[in-house]
Design a protein around this motif. Structure first.
Motif, PDB file in Angstrom:
ATOM      1  N   ASN A 116       0.662  -1.228  -0.034  1.00 13.16           N
ATOM      2  CA  ASN A 116      -0.075   0.018  -0.142  1.00 13.16           C
ATOM      3  C   ASN A 116       0.665   1.319   0.016  1.00 13.16           C
ATOM      4  O   ASN A 116       0.709   2.130  -0.652  1.00 13.16           O
ATOM      5  CB  ASN A 116      -0.996  -0.169   1.145  1.00 13.16           C
ATOM      6  N   VAL A 117       1.865   1.182   0.701  1.00  7.08           N
ATOM      7  CA  VAL A 117       2.826   2.477   0.926  1.00  7.08           C
ATOM      8  C   VAL A 117       3.427   2.507  -0.782  1.00  7.08           C
ATOM      9  O   VAL A 117       3.602   3.772  -1.098  1.00  7.08           O
ATOM     10  CB  VAL A 117       3.901   2.183   2.045  1.00  7.08           C
ATOM     11  N   LEU A 118       3.816   1.368  -1.268  1.00  4.02           N
ATOM     12  CA  LEU A 118       4.506   1.666  -2.478  1.00  4.02           C
ATOM     13  C   LEU A 118       3.601   2.225  -3.635  1.00  4.02           C
ATOM     14  O   LEU A 118       3.672   2.848  -4.361  1.00  4.02           O
ATOM     15  CB  LEU A 118       5.101   0.270  -3.091  1.00  4.02           C
ATOM     16  N   LYS A 119       2.301   1.943  -3.279  1.00  5.99           N
ATOM     17  CA  LYS A 119       1.491   2.136  -4.328  1.00  5.99           C
ATOM     18  C   LYS A 119       0.792   3.786  -4.161  1.00  5.99           C
ATOM     19  O   LYS A 119       0.725   4.494  -4.843  1.00  5.99           O
ATOM     20  CB  LYS A 119      -0.059   1.268  -4.492  1.00  5.99           C
ATOM     21  N   HIS A 120       0.754   4.034  -2.717  1.00  6.50           N
ATOM     22  CA  HIS A 120       0.065   5.300  -2.487  1.00  6.50           C
ATOM     23  C   HIS A 120       1.044   6.272  -1.578  1.00  6.50           C
ATOM     24  O   HIS A 120       0.359   7.396  -1.304  1.00  6.50           O
ATOM     25  CB  HIS A 120      -1.267   4.816  -1.394  1.00  6.50           C
ATOM     26  N   GLY A 121       2.090   5.788  -0.884  1.00  6.74           N
ATOM     27  CA  GLY A 121       2.958   6.687  -0.360  1.00  6.74           C
ATOM     28  C   GLY A 121       2.542   6.877   1.220  1.00  6.74           C
ATOM     29  O   GLY A 121       1.926   5.960   1.751  1.00  6.74           O
TER      30      GLY A 121
END
Length: 135
Positions: A77-82
């Motif tokens: 999720n962090v990779l996709k959304h920061g």
């Protein structure tokens, strides 16, 4: 459908052994997690797949794997959304199987080139697959 998962994971394991640039690793692990979810969703009625998988693994007495699934799903999720809820949750976690960085400039928040990140994702999904298929 889920019969293709072992082959997908085996191919991912081979790719994880090759030195590739971070953007390629990110794309591949995001795709891997998405395909795993799509093919294994039938194990749960409705709702967020990785949250339900974590609960199942905890109920099955495998809290280490449950945490690993959760941490890698949050990392994706962090990779996709920061930065956001997933980043804040990971930042407050006691220990992670990968390196999380503090936002500064144009850096990657999850360092997919360290700590065998790609292999960690593959191993975690392989173990989760075994648990799901044993039910």
């Amino acid at each position: 459908m889920s019969a293709e998962i072992p082959q997908l994971l085996a191919q991912a394991r081979e790719k994880a052994a090759i030195d590739v640039p971070a953007p390629q690793i990110e794309a591949e692990v995001i795709d891997l997690m998405a395909v795993f979810e799509a093919r294994m969703q039938h194990h749960f009625k409705r709702g967020p797949f990785y949250k339900k998988l974590r609960a199942l693994l905890n109920e099955a007495g495998n809290p280490v794997l449950a945490d690993s699934v959760h941490h890698y799903a949050q990392a994706i999720n962090v990779l996709k959304h920061g930065t956001g809820a997933s980043y804040r949750e990971l930042k407050s976690a006691q220990s992670l199987p990968f390196t999380l960085k503090i936002p500064a400039g144009n850096i990657r928040l999850v360092d997919v080139t360290q700590d065998e990140f790609y292999l960690g994702v593959v191993d975690t999904l392989t173990q989760a697959y075994a648990v799901l298929n044993a039910r």
